[in-house]
Design a protein around this motif. Sequence first.
Motif, PDB file in Angstrom:
ATOM      1  N   ILE A 173       0.835  -1.253   0.008  1.00 26.76           N
ATOM      2  CA  ILE A 173      -0.138   0.145  -0.086  1.00 26.76           C
ATOM      3  C   ILE A 173       1.004   1.222  -0.044  1.00 26.76           C
ATOM      4  O   ILE A 173       1.903   1.314   1.004  1.00 26.76           O
ATOM      5  CB  ILE A 173      -1.136   0.170   1.189  1.00 26.76           C
ATOM      6  CG1 ILE A 173      -1.700  -1.129   1.337  1.00 26.76           C
ATOM      7  CG2 ILE A 173      -1.847   1.379   1.209  1.00 26.76           C
ATOM      8  CD1 ILE A 173      -2.623  -1.373   2.575  1.00 26.76           C
ATOM      9  N   ASP A 174       0.629   2.242  -0.801  1.00 29.82           N
ATOM     10  CA  ASP A 174       1.499   3.328  -0.903  1.00 29.82           C
ATOM     11  C   ASP A 174       0.597   4.407  -0.148  1.00 29.82           C
ATOM     12  O   ASP A 174      -0.212   5.122  -0.683  1.00 29.82           O
ATOM     13  CB  ASP A 174       1.840   3.833  -2.492  1.00 29.82           C
ATOM     14  CG  ASP A 174       2.543   5.024  -2.639  1.00 29.82           C
ATOM     15  OD1 ASP A 174       3.061   5.684  -1.497  1.00 29.82           O
ATOM     16  OD2 ASP A 174       2.866   5.340  -3.724  1.00 29.82           O
ATOM     17  N   MET A 175       0.996   4.516   1.233  1.00 28.01           N
ATOM     18  CA  MET A 175       0.465   5.584   2.068  1.00 28.01           C
ATOM     19  C   MET A 175       0.513   6.824   1.848  1.00 28.01           C
ATOM     20  O   MET A 175      -0.221   7.608   1.879  1.00 28.01           O
ATOM     21  CB  MET A 175       0.876   5.330   3.520  1.00 28.01           C
ATOM     22  CG  MET A 175       0.363   3.852   4.039  1.00 28.01           C
ATOM     23  SD  MET A 175      -1.550   3.574   4.097  1.00 28.01           S
ATOM     24  CE  MET A 175      -1.892   5.057   5.280  1.00 28.01           C
ATOM     25  N   ALA A 176       1.734   7.227   1.403  1.00 38.79           N
ATOM     26  CA  ALA A 176       1.942   8.578   0.776  1.00 38.79           C
ATOM     27  C   ALA A 176       1.002   9.015  -0.282  1.00 38.79           C
ATOM     28  O   ALA A 176       0.543  10.039  -0.338  1.00 38.79           O
ATOM     29  CB  ALA A 176       3.349   8.846   0.407  1.00 38.79           C
ATOM     30  N   ALA A 177       0.996   8.145  -1.371  1.00 36.21           N
ATOM     31  CA  ALA A 177      -0.017   8.435  -2.238  1.00 36.21           C
ATOM     32  C   ALA A 177      -1.517   8.651  -1.962  1.00 36.21           C
ATOM     33  O   ALA A 177      -2.172   9.580  -2.357  1.00 36.21           O
ATOM     34  CB  ALA A 177       0.059   7.384  -3.443  1.00 36.21           C
ATOM     35  N   ARG A 178      -1.831   7.693  -1.004  1.00 36.76           N
ATOM     36  CA  ARG A 178      -3.192   7.777  -0.478  1.00 36.76           C
ATOM     37  C   ARG A 178      -3.392   9.224   0.223  1.00 36.76           C
ATOM     38  O   ARG A 178      -4.387   9.595   0.256  1.00 36.76           O
ATOM     39  CB  ARG A 178      -3.444   6.662   0.591  1.00 36.76           C
ATOM     40  CG  ARG A 178      -3.713   5.488  -0.292  1.00 36.76           C
ATOM     41  CD  ARG A 178      -4.578   4.514   0.702  1.00 36.76           C
ATOM     42  NE  ARG A 178      -4.850   3.182   0.044  1.00 36.76           N
ATOM     43  CZ  ARG A 178      -5.411   2.168   0.343  1.00 36.76           C
ATOM     44  NH1 ARG A 178      -5.811   2.309   1.948  1.00 36.76           N
ATOM     45  NH2 ARG A 178      -5.904   1.264  -0.379  1.00 36.76           N
ATOM     46  N   LEU A 179      -2.595   9.592   1.168  1.00 34.91           N
ATOM     47  CA  LEU A 179      -2.535  10.748   1.851  1.00 34.91           C
ATOM     48  C   LEU A 179      -2.667  12.002   0.922  1.00 34.91           C
ATOM     49  O   LEU A 179      -3.224  12.973   1.072  1.00 34.91           O
ATOM     50  CB  LEU A 179      -1.368  10.854   2.781  1.00 34.91           C
ATOM     51  CG  LEU A 179      -1.392   9.922   4.164  1.00 34.91           C
ATOM     52  CD1 LEU A 179      -0.340   9.981   4.744  1.00 34.91           C
ATOM     53  CD2 LEU A 179      -2.777  10.206   4.952  1.00 34.91           C
ATOM     54  N   ARG A 180      -1.844  11.948  -0.040  1.00 35.20           N
ATOM     55  CA  ARG A 180      -1.809  13.222  -1.078  1.00 35.20           C
ATOM     56  C   ARG A 180      -3.145  13.071  -1.605  1.00 35.20           C
ATOM     57  O   ARG A 180      -3.698  14.120  -2.145  1.00 35.20           O
ATOM     58  CB  ARG A 180      -0.483  12.987  -2.106  1.00 35.20           C
ATOM     59  CG  ARG A 180       0.638  13.432  -1.628  1.00 35.20           C
ATOM     60  CD  ARG A 180       1.712  13.499  -2.612  1.00 35.20           C
ATOM     61  NE  ARG A 180       1.922  12.084  -3.407  1.00 35.20           N
ATOM     62  CZ  ARG A 180       2.692  11.310  -3.163  1.00 35.20           C
ATOM     63  NH1 ARG A 180       3.517  11.298  -2.069  1.00 35.20           N
ATOM     64  NH2 ARG A 180       2.808  10.031  -3.671  1.00 35.20           N
ATOM     65  N   GLY A 181      -3.750  11.981  -2.036  1.00 37.06           N
ATOM     66  CA  GLY A 181      -4.847  12.113  -2.519  1.00 37.06           C
ATOM     67  C   GLY A 181      -6.157  12.610  -1.967  1.00 37.06           C
ATOM     68  O   GLY A 181      -7.153  13.108  -2.566  1.00 37.06           O
ATOM     69  N   MET A 182      -6.108  12.434  -0.616  1.00 39.54           N
ATOM     70  CA  MET A 182      -7.018  13.057   0.435  1.00 39.54           C
ATOM     71  C   MET A 182      -6.936  14.701   0.327  1.00 39.54           C
ATOM     72  O   MET A 182      -8.123  15.029   0.411  1.00 39.54           O
ATOM     73  CB  MET A 182      -6.793  12.502   1.666  1.00 39.54           C
ATOM     74  CG  MET A 182      -6.856  11.011   1.905  1.00 39.54           C
ATOM     75  SD  MET A 182      -6.503  10.418   3.855  1.00 39.54           S
ATOM     76  CE  MET A 182      -7.504  11.431   4.525  1.00 39.54           C
ATOM     77  N   TRP A 183      -5.954  15.105  -0.054  1.00 35.36           N
ATOM     78  CA  TRP A 183      -6.035  16.660   0.135  1.00 35.36           C
ATOM     79  C   TRP A 183      -5.752  17.341  -1.752  1.00 35.36           C
ATOM     80  O   TRP A 183      -5.689  18.490  -1.712  1.00 35.36           O
ATOM     81  CB  TRP A 183      -4.773  17.139   0.801  1.00 35.36           C
ATOM     82  CG  TRP A 183      -5.203  17.178   2.360  1.00 35.36           C
ATOM     83  CD1 TRP A 183      -5.932  17.948   2.824  1.00 35.36           C
ATOM     84  CD2 TRP A 183      -4.883  16.081   3.260  1.00 35.36           C
ATOM     85  NE1 TRP A 183      -6.154  17.578   4.260  1.00 35.36           N
ATOM     86  CE2 TRP A 183      -5.529  16.341   4.406  1.00 35.36           C
ATOM     87  CE3 TRP A 183      -3.771  14.913   2.962  1.00 35.36           C
ATOM     88  CZ2 TRP A 183      -5.349  15.441   5.565  1.00 35.36           C
ATOM     89  CZ3 TRP A 183      -4.024  14.159   4.073  1.00 35.36           C
ATOM     90  CH2 TRP A 183      -4.341  14.294   5.422  1.00 35.36           C
TER      91      TRP A 183
END
Length: 137
Positions: free
Chosen positions: A126-136
């Motif tokens: 899971i690419d957590m950084a990409a998921r967090l960037r996608g949230m904002w």
Amino acid sequence: MPLLDEDYLILSTIHSAKGQEWKNVFVMNVVDGCIPSDLATGEQDDIEEERRLLYVAMTRAKDSLDIMVPQRFYVHGQHSRADRHVYASRTRFIDREMLPLFQSVAWPVVKPEEQARQEAVKSVRIDMAARLRGMWS
């Protein structure tokens, strides 16, 4: 094809096996505590009688003898976080020097739960950084 009268299994105790003989024999629980029994280890004569009983069991086989040595026994009444089993050790009557006389067969080694969990985690990426960037974004 065997006839109905030829297809059966005989269960016997070691004590009742004296004088008998069978094609295939399985001796179960060949561990200290069972052979010799915990109740028969008070006197040297009792231990020797247990040794003779194991000999009787092992000599009942015509063609094949299987000696079953469980690694552990499940136990009841332990604390919920306990292992719920106790480890068993091979009977003292079959010492290390005798082991080359036997063929050892064991179940496949099971990976410890923690190692299996870590391998499962590695397989899920899971690419957590990409998921967090996608949230904002």
